[in-house]
Design a protein around this motif. Structure first.
Motif, PDB file in Angstrom:
ATOM      1  N   LYS A  14       0.827  -1.206   0.000  1.00 49.78           N
ATOM      2  CA  LYS A  14       0.000   0.000   0.000  1.00 49.78           C
ATOM      3  C   LYS A  14       0.864   1.260   0.000  1.00 49.78           C
ATOM      4  N   GLN A  15       1.899   1.271   0.868  1.00 51.15           N
ATOM      5  CA  GLN A  15       2.803   2.425   0.914  1.00 51.15           C
ATOM      6  C   GLN A  15       3.504   2.619  -0.430  1.00 51.15           C
ATOM      7  N   ILE A  18       1.027   4.123  -2.899  1.00 51.91           N
ATOM      8  CA  ILE A  18       0.818   5.548  -2.633  1.00 51.91           C
ATOM      9  C   ILE A  18       2.024   6.361  -3.099  1.00 51.91           C
ATOM     10  N   LEU A  19       3.228   5.839  -2.811  1.00 47.96           N
ATOM     11  CA  LEU A  19       4.437   6.543  -3.237  1.00 47.96           C
ATOM     12  C   LEU A  19       4.495   6.652  -4.751  1.00 47.96           C
ATOM     13  N   LEU A  22       2.156   9.433  -5.807  1.00 46.99           N
ATOM     14  CA  LEU A  22       2.747  10.738  -5.499  1.00 46.99           C
ATOM     15  C   LEU A  22       3.923  11.040  -6.410  1.00 46.99           C
ATOM     16  N   ASN A 155      11.794   6.567   5.691  1.00 45.91           N
ATOM     17  CA  ASN A 155      11.747   5.336   4.897  1.00 45.91           C
ATOM     18  C   ASN A 155      12.122   4.121   5.726  1.00 45.91           C
ATOM     19  N   ILE A 159       7.673   4.751   6.143  1.00 48.27           N
ATOM     20  CA  ILE A 159       6.813   5.919   5.919  1.00 48.27           C
ATOM     21  C   ILE A 159       7.316   6.602   4.646  1.00 48.27           C
ATOM     22  N   ILE A 161       5.039   8.631   2.397  1.00 44.54           N
ATOM     23  CA  ILE A 161       4.207   9.703   1.850  1.00 44.54           C
ATOM     24  C   ILE A 161       4.928  11.055   1.821  1.00 44.54           C
ATOM     25  N   GLY A 164       7.179  11.326  -1.083  1.00 45.47           N
ATOM     26  CA  GLY A 164       6.523  11.627  -2.350  1.00 45.47           C
ATOM     27  C   GLY A 164       6.058  13.062  -2.447  1.00 45.47           C
ATOM     28  N   LEU A 165       5.688  13.668  -1.312  1.00 50.74           N
ATOM     29  CA  LEU A 165       5.178  15.040  -1.325  1.00 50.74           C
ATOM     30  C   LEU A 165       6.278  16.079  -1.514  1.00 50.74           C
ATOM     31  N   GLN A 207       8.949  17.194   5.849  1.00 52.09           N
ATOM     32  CA  GLN A 207       9.279  15.890   6.424  1.00 52.09           C
ATOM     33  C   GLN A 207       9.547  15.942   7.932  1.00 52.09           C
ATOM     34  N   SER A 288      10.528   4.602  -7.237  1.00 49.41           N
ATOM     35  CA  SER A 288       9.541   4.217  -6.219  1.00 49.41           C
ATOM     36  C   SER A 288       9.807   2.806  -5.715  1.00 49.41           C
TER      37      SER A 288
END
Length: 533
Positions: A14-15, A18-19, A22, A155, A159, A161, A164-165, A207, A288
């Motif tokens: 899932k992570q 999402i990455l 992003l 990481n 984590i 997200i 990616g942001l 971050q 990713s």
């Protein structure tokens, strides 16, 4: 038991998903940033000035940011997390950030002072402007180094997200400043340079909350403690072999850019536009996957879970092949129209299209190998082995440098791009050879599986290209003269659908395992959401 040990595989998937989303957004915005640059600067000498000025601090980025964090920091920090001693972990973080601050600050100051002696080697006409832009953006090295450190901490906790942001904020800021500040400054390049600095600051700040939420509190220590801390010394020991490789890489990049700069106006910029298109693909998938894989592989290697290590590595290689090989074939057929759709406007004229197409064609030939290298390297770093990727990198970078010098004369930017693609292939072969030295890795299965799957995808991609090749001319004639978005956008969309559907049919007929896995997961998700409560 730590949270790293109890992280469920489904959560990692899932992570990673999402990455990827992003990162896709970031790469699209990065492409838009290049479109803005193409519109405001084209392939003019001022565009070359910004390209070189932004490249110079980024030459050190791999050493202080991506290089040291991926090669050494994450495996070392992962060991502290598994050990579970909070006090030792915090002391290590404080020591490492102190050492990093001293080293990066020194390089930034020297870089700003030495700019007038460095920039003339690139043979640019806008010499004074390039020096000024370099001095404005050199501190970006410090910002991205701290951002990479925070990313490494997050990481390691799985984590992703904020990771990616961060680049999304950079791209939005540069795009915004390009338009908002250009009327207030001497030229658009300076406005973009200011945007880079503001964006870099935001990359750090986004971050910080995630790191604090994980309970990490660290500051600065004395220099002696910073450089003698066991964790810091471990990081330096792991980074040590890569310094030679990084030096070769930076020298290669400098020489390649200098060769391109002396090959004629616009060549440096055309290579940058081409690389931006390539990075759109690499960033979404290869980077990713590598980002998600590294902390996970590191934990498996430390716990001697080699069966799972091998399985995940094989799947990652197959995914990279499934993505990059078809995209390479499609891009070779439709490259000119992709460039026209994305970049052709204002200052980006027919000569700019021709220069960028030539570079893009030869860059895409190496897409699969470059992506594969970004998957194979973390497999070494996870074992705290930085020596093997360094040797492979040094050898391939020297090949790149020699070939670029030989090919830039007759082929200009295309020769520099082709040299990179060939060297990337050599790097991939060497990494596979060096991986055989680890007996726990089942190289026979990995290589055999990869070769068979790659061969199948080469054949399927060639077959899927045939209808696109014959249908394209009629489609572009049909929509010609109706504006850039319609003239190129609609035919590209239709040919993409044709290519994709043909490829999916071929994969379905062959009962492709990856396609079957994706289909099953989609069915499970749809069934889960559609089931009555």
């Amino acid at each position: 038991m730590s949270d790293e040990q109890t992280t469920e595989p489904q959560n990692l998937v899932k992570q990673g998903s999402i990455l990827s989303v992003l990162t896709l957004a970031s790469r699209v915005l990065g492409l838009m940033r290049e479109m803005v640059k193409a519109a405001l600067l084209g392939t003019t000498p001022l565009s070359d000035a910004f390209t070189v000025a932004f490249m110079v601090p980024n030459l050190f980025r791999r050493l202080f940011a991506e290089g040291s964090i991926s090669v050494a920091f994450i495996p070392t920090f992962k060991g502290y997390l598994i050990e579970g001693d909070t006090s030792k972990t915090q002391t290590f973080l404080s020591s490492f950030i102190t050492a990093l601050t001293v080293l990066v600050t020194t390089v930034v100051i020297l870089g700003i002072i030495a700019s007038p002696w460095i920039i003339p080697f690139f043979g640019l006409t806008e010499l004074d402007e390039t020096i000024l832009l370099t001095r404005i953006m050199f501190p970006y090295l410090a910002l991205i180094s701290f951002a990479a450190l925070l990313q490494g901490i997050l990481n390691s906790h799985h984590i992703f997200i904020p990771t990616g942001l961060a680049p999304i904020l950079l791209n939005i800021t540069v795009i915004g400043c390009s338009y908002l500040l250009t009327p207030l400054m001497a030229n658009p390049a300076r406005a973009m340079a200011v945007g880079v600095m503001i964006g870099g600051t935001l990359q750090v700040l986004i971050q910080v909350p995630g790191v604090l939420r994980k309970g990490h509190r660290f500051g600065y220590t004395g220099l002696k403690q910073a450089f003698t801390n066991p964790g810091t010394r471990t990081v330096f020991r792991l980074v040590g072999p890569t310094i030679i490789g990084m030096a070769a890489y930076q020298l290669n990049d400098l020489v390649s850019t200098a060769l391109a700069g002396n090959a004629g106006p616009g060549v440096v910029s055309s290579l940058q536009y081409s690389l931006r298109l390539q990075e759109l693909i690499l960033g979404v998938f290869a980077v990713s996957l590598g980002t998600v894989l590294l902390p996970d592989l590191a934990g498996q290697a430390k716990r001697n879970q080699w069966g799972e290590f091998n399985r995940r590595l094989v799947m990652a290689i197959d995914i990279i092949a499934l993505i990059t090989i078809p995209i390479t074939f499609f891009s070779l057929i439709q490259g000119e129209y992709i460039i026209r759709l994305l970049f052709q406007s204002r200052s980006f004229d027919e000569s700019s299209v021709a220069l960028t197409k030539e570079a893009f064609t030869f860059h895409m030939l190496g897409l699969f190998f470059i992506a594969l290298n970004r998957i194979l390297a973390p497999a070494f770093y996870a074992q705290s082995n930085s020596k093997s990727p360094t040797i492979a990198g040094v050898f391939s970078f020297f090949i790149n440098m020699i070939l670029a010098a030989l090919l830039v004369g007759p082929m200009k930017g295309g020769g520099v791009a082709l040299a990179l693609s060939i060297a990337s292939g050599v790097n991939t072969v060497l990494l596979f050879i060096f991986m055989r030295r680890t007996p726990q890795i089942d190289m026979g299965h990995i290589v055999g599986s990869s070769v068979r799957y790659t061969g199948k995808l080469l054949a399927f991609s060639a077959l899927a290209s045939i209808p696109v090749y014959f249908v394209s001319p009629a489609l572009y004639r049909l929509f010609a003269g109706k504006g850039r978005l319609i003239s190129y956008g609609i035919p590209l969309t239709l040919t993409t659908i044709l290519f994709g559907v043909t490829g999916l049919i071929l994969l379905w007929i062959s009962r492709d395992a990856l396609l079957k896995m994706v289909t099953q997961r989609l069915n499970q998700r749809l069934g889960k959401h559609g089931a009555p409560h």
